[in-house]
Design an enzyme around this catalytic site. Structure first.
Site, PDB file in Angstrom:
ATOM      1  N   TYR A   1      90.383 -59.842  -5.029  1.00  0.00           N
ATOM      2  CA  TYR A   1      91.043 -59.138  -3.921  1.00  0.00           C
ATOM      3  C   TYR A   1      92.557 -59.340  -3.994  1.00  0.00           C
ATOM      4  O   TYR A   1      93.333 -58.384  -3.938  1.00  0.00           O
ATOM      5  CB  TYR A   1      90.490 -59.682  -2.598  1.00  0.00           C
ATOM      6  CG  TYR A   1      91.053 -59.008  -1.367  1.00  0.00           C
ATOM      7  CD1 TYR A   1      90.615 -57.753  -0.961  1.00  0.00           C
ATOM      8  CD2 TYR A   1      92.035 -59.640  -0.588  1.00  0.00           C
ATOM      9  CE1 TYR A   1      91.129 -57.142   0.175  1.00  0.00           C
ATOM     10  CE2 TYR A   1      92.558 -59.033   0.541  1.00  0.00           C
ATOM     11  CZ  TYR A   1      92.101 -57.788   0.926  1.00  0.00           C
ATOM     12  OH  TYR A   1      92.616 -57.178   2.045  1.00  0.00           O
TER      13      TYR A   1
ATOM     14  N   SER B   1      98.324 -56.695   1.438  1.00  0.00           N
ATOM     15  CA  SER B   1      97.775 -57.786   2.237  1.00  0.00           C
ATOM     16  C   SER B   1      98.693 -58.985   2.050  1.00  0.00           C
ATOM     17  O   SER B   1      99.435 -59.062   1.054  1.00  0.00           O
ATOM     18  CB  SER B   1      96.367 -58.121   1.729  1.00  0.00           C
ATOM     19  OG  SER B   1      95.966 -59.381   2.203  1.00  0.00           O
TER      20      SER B   1
HETATM   21  N1  NAD Z   1      91.195 -56.894   8.049  1.00  0.00           N
HETATM   22  C1  NAD Z   1      92.044 -57.699   7.475  1.00  0.00           C
HETATM   23  O1  NAD Z   1      92.135 -58.881   7.790  1.00  0.00           O
HETATM   24  C2  NAD Z   1      92.965 -57.172   6.408  1.00  0.00           C
HETATM   25  C3  NAD Z   1      94.021 -57.975   6.008  1.00  0.00           C
HETATM   26  C4  NAD Z   1      94.881 -57.505   5.034  1.00  0.00           C
HETATM   27  C5  NAD Z   1      94.688 -56.275   4.459  1.00  0.00           C
HETATM   28  N2  NAD Z   1      93.644 -55.519   4.857  1.00  0.00           N
HETATM   29  C6  NAD Z   1      93.465 -54.232   4.210  1.00  0.00           C
HETATM   30  O2  NAD Z   1      93.514 -53.223   5.177  1.00  0.00           O
HETATM   31  C7  NAD Z   1      92.787 -52.110   4.709  1.00  0.00           C
HETATM   32  C8  NAD Z   1      91.836 -51.660   5.789  1.00  0.00           C
HETATM   33  O3  NAD Z   1      90.920 -52.709   6.004  1.00  0.00           O
HETATM   34  P1  NAD Z   1      90.156 -52.914   7.374  1.00  0.00           P
HETATM   35  O4  NAD Z   1      90.292 -54.336   7.706  1.00  0.00           O
HETATM   36  O5  NAD Z   1      90.522 -51.914   8.337  1.00  0.00           O
HETATM   37  O6  NAD Z   1      88.673 -52.712   6.845  1.00  0.00           O
HETATM   38  P2  NAD Z   1      87.475 -51.786   7.325  1.00  0.00           P
HETATM   39  O7  NAD Z   1      86.326 -52.186   6.489  1.00  0.00           O
HETATM   40  O8  NAD Z   1      87.348 -51.851   8.798  1.00  0.00           O
HETATM   41  O9  NAD Z   1      87.973 -50.344   6.932  1.00  0.00           O
HETATM   42  C9  NAD Z   1      88.058 -49.918   5.603  1.00  0.00           C
HETATM   43  C10 NAD Z   1      87.665 -48.455   5.537  1.00  0.00           C
HETATM   44  O10 NAD Z   1      87.842 -48.030   4.192  1.00  0.00           O
HETATM   45  C11 NAD Z   1      86.739 -47.205   3.854  1.00  0.00           C
HETATM   46  N3  NAD Z   1      86.549 -47.211   2.414  1.00  0.00           N
HETATM   47  C12 NAD Z   1      86.030 -48.186   1.647  1.00  0.00           C
HETATM   48  N4  NAD Z   1      85.982 -47.788   0.371  1.00  0.00           N
HETATM   49  C13 NAD Z   1      86.492 -46.537   0.329  1.00  0.00           C
HETATM   50  C14 NAD Z   1      86.699 -45.600  -0.696  1.00  0.00           C
HETATM   51  N5  NAD Z   1      86.356 -45.877  -1.960  1.00  0.00           N
HETATM   52  N6  NAD Z   1      87.270 -44.431  -0.383  1.00  0.00           N
HETATM   53  C15 NAD Z   1      87.590 -44.142   0.903  1.00  0.00           C
HETATM   54  N7  NAD Z   1      87.396 -44.969   1.910  1.00  0.00           N
HETATM   55  C16 NAD Z   1      86.851 -46.171   1.626  1.00  0.00           C
HETATM   56  C17 NAD Z   1      85.566 -47.797   4.585  1.00  0.00           C
HETATM   57  O11 NAD Z   1      84.519 -46.858   4.723  1.00  0.00           O
HETATM   58  C18 NAD Z   1      86.212 -48.188   5.907  1.00  0.00           C
HETATM   59  O12 NAD Z   1      86.112 -47.147   6.825  1.00  0.00           O
HETATM   60  C19 NAD Z   1      92.128 -52.534   3.433  1.00  0.00           C
HETATM   61  O13 NAD Z   1      92.889 -52.097   2.333  1.00  0.00           O
HETATM   62  C20 NAD Z   1      92.163 -54.035   3.509  1.00  0.00           C
HETATM   63  O14 NAD Z   1      92.151 -54.632   2.242  1.00  0.00           O
HETATM   64  C21 NAD Z   1      92.761 -55.940   5.819  1.00  0.00           C
END
Ligand code: NAD
Length: 595
Positions: free
Chosen positions: A478, A465
């Protein structure tokens, strides 16, 4: 033995060429098995194949021979004796002697491949020198000379870069055509020493190196001056080492214009993969022979076939389709948000994807989306808690057994915890470290071992991130996990580079996904937490950066093998600022972004 590391265990005999020279031929393994005839290049002799041959001999009849003028074989009396037509006839003589009744599987490296291409291709619809005698041909780092000439004549704007790159890789071929000087450099030991050191191979024998100069001098002017589009219907497997100092992958795969039954595998390593990755080479040949003798193709070979077909369609010009078609990706956290869009994107590009998520419903929905668009067999659900090491190990094993070793693994599953350090409980810390850091560690360990062991490259993308390099008082837990993922990715990249496995840390800024709805706001009651979640979701929606765009950036990052891939403007600016002036990024860290 001139320069072999493995004792020859074969039976040797001589075979007479059409112009009366004696060639030394060595046979290993069971003569009733499928016959593989391996042709060495320059400046080598048959012992360059010793490791590959020893491996294949377990279940094949393996034949190696010293090309005329090399090793123990006789040398022709004049330079004209090195013409490709004679070398092709030699190959035919050897094949007829060792396998008179059945077509053979050819394996060839460098100049061995050049002469084998000449032998298996025909000019203007005429039969080839090996007509009816070839069951398969695996070509390593050696193109057909006519194809080289046609490649170097390509003039489309997108061809300029690969053509120029190949021209720069071919400088030495001009030097070899000079009189006297190359001989002096070889006899002084200088050239052999440089090649041995730079390529990490044993010093070549002087006789092989001097005699083989005639290969260049006789054949390059004749074939490069008036090239013909020589074609073959033989099933071909091109093994293209990515870091070959003499034959670029773009040239190696240009064969797609002339060999429609093509498989292409990119290998990590340089020109002498035949020595340095003998086990991988033997596996590639074994899988190809098995396919030609009626078995279902091994997953990696099926993938090579999809890539070959895409290359044939693109006229031998690698593009996005050749990169992704038939590929296999594993994406964790693919039941929602970024992971879901990555899964859909790789499927749209022609790949297959294992959709892993802790949420069974989420994974099923993603699979459904892909299946509705592309039909069955493109997305496979897997229920997985990435924090559970045994489950990750089991998934890696299952994927390898059912689908083969993946080309891409995206350790993307993640959760968010917001709130001050003081408010974040030990339990909240433990859970986010378990998922965001240990989840990535488990994925890297179990899938990384698979990719590195397979020896055909691949990529691991870890979703970090922008928070990895932008401190914030409202995201201590985080950001800490994401900073660890960023550093882990860079350390792992350094380690897996030698195995040809790329590692990328994906660093998105604010992306409009359901993550805000699942974020734990530490130190708040349910009502406040709901309000904060709604506020965060509204802010992310206003920002308006979609997960589809993140997926597109991820694909480009994989294609370019980027170490760090910031996504969104704020992630780019933040990365630059954190490098130029850490103090600059520490100042806004004091603002509480959760309110
Ligand atoms: N959305 C943002 O702004 C953003 C920014 C930077 C980084 N990220 C990172 O991107 C990644 C995806 O996030 P997103 O925004 O798509 O979120 P999201 O919540 O839409 O998707 C995350 C998915 O991970 C799954 N998950 C959670 N815990 C889990 C586990 N223990 N084992 C397997 N699956 C699990 C959830 O069920 C969900 O389907 C994450 O690592 C998040 O930290 C997101």
């Amino acid at each position: 033995m001139s320069h072999n590391e493995v004792e020859s265990a074969g039976r040797t005999r001589t075979v007479l060429t059409t112009d009366g020279l004696e060639l030394v031929v060595e046979e290993r393994g069971d003569p009733s098995g499928p016959t593989v005839v391996a042709v060495h290049g320059y400046p080598d002799d048959r012992h360059v194949w010793d490791r590959v041959a020893a491996d294949l001999a377990a279940d094949h009849h393996v034949v190696t021979y010293d090309v005329r003028g090399h090793g123990g074989s006789a040398a022709p009396g004049s330079p004209a004796g090195y013409d490709l037509e004679l070398l092709a006839a030699d190959l035919r003589s050897v094949c007829d002697a060792v396998s008179p009744g059945a077509p053979v599987h050819l394996l060839a490296h460098d100049w061995g491949a050049i002469q084998t291409w000449h032998a298996v291709t025909g000019e203007d619809g005429l039969p080839s020198a090996m007509d009816g005698r070839v069951a398969s041909f695996t070509s390593v780092s050696g193109p057909c000379l006519d194809h080289v000439a046609l490649f170097l004549r390509r003039r489309r704007p997108r061809d300029l870069r690969p053509v120029l790159a190949q021209a720069l890789h071919s400088w030495y071929t001009l030097a070899f055509r000079l009189p006297v000087l190359p001989e002096l450099l070889i006899r002084s030991g200088l050239l052999g020493g440089v090649v041995a050191r730079t390529e990490r191979i044993p010093r070549p024998a002087v006789r092989d190196a001097v005699n083989g100069l005639e290969l260049y001098r006789r054949n390059l002017p004749r074939r490069l001056g008036r090239p013909r589009p020589r074609r073959t219907d033989v099933p071909v497997q091109v093994l293209a080492p990515r870091a070959d100092a003499y034959v670029t992958p773009a040239l190696a795969t240009s064969a797609a214009e002339f060999a429609p039954d093509l498989r292409v595998r990119y290998l990590p390593g340089g020109h002498w993969v035949v020595r340095h990755r003998a086990g991988v080479l033997a596996r590639c040949v074994r899988e190809f022979v098995a396919e030609r003798t009626g078995s279902d193709p091994a997953p990696a070979l099926a993938r090579a076939r999809s890539r070959g077909a895409a290359l044939v369609r693109s006229g031998g010009r690698p593009d996005t389709a050749t990169r992704w078609e038939g590929s296999l990706s594993v994406v964790t956290g693919a039941g929602s948000g970024i992971g879901r869009e990555v899964a859909r994107r790789v499927a749209d590009l022609g790949g297959r994807v294992v959709v892993a998520d802790v949420s069974e419903d989420g994974a099923a929905q993603t699979v459904d989306l892909v299946t509705r668009r592309h039909g069955p067999g493109r997305a496979f659900p897997a229920v997985l808690d990435v924090a559970d090491e045994a489950a990750v190990a089991a998934l890696a094993e299952r994927v390898a057994a059912e689908h083969g070793v993946p080309d891409l693994v995206v350790n993307n599953a993640g959760i968010a915890v917001a709130g001050s350090f003081a408010d974040t409980s030990a339990e909240e810390w433990r859970r986010i470290v378990d998922v965001n850091l240990w989840g990535v560690v488990h994925g890297c360990r179990h899938f990384g071992a698979l990719l590195a062991g397979h020896g055909e490259g691949g990529t691991i993308v870890n979703t970090a991130s922008a928070a990895a390099y932008l401190p914030s008082r409202s995201l201590p837990a985080y950001a800490t996990t994401k900073a660890a993922v960023l550093m882990l990715s860079q350390c792992l990249r350094a380690e897996l580079g030698r195995a040809g496995v790329g590692v990328t840390a994906l660093c998105p800024g604010f992306v409009d996904t359901p993550i805000t709805g699942a974020t734990r706001f530490a130190g708040t009651d349910d009502t406040t937490q709901d309000a904060r979640r709604r506020a965060a979701a509204a802010a992310y929606t206003r920002r308006g950066y979609t997960p589809q765009r993140v997926a597109a950036r991820l694909v480009r990052a994989v294609e370019r093998d980027l170490p760090i891939a910031p996504v969104t403007a704020e992630a780019h600016v933040g990365l630059l600022a954190s490098r130029l002036s850490p103090a600059l990024v520490r100042a806004p860290a004091r603002v509480d972004g959760t309110r």
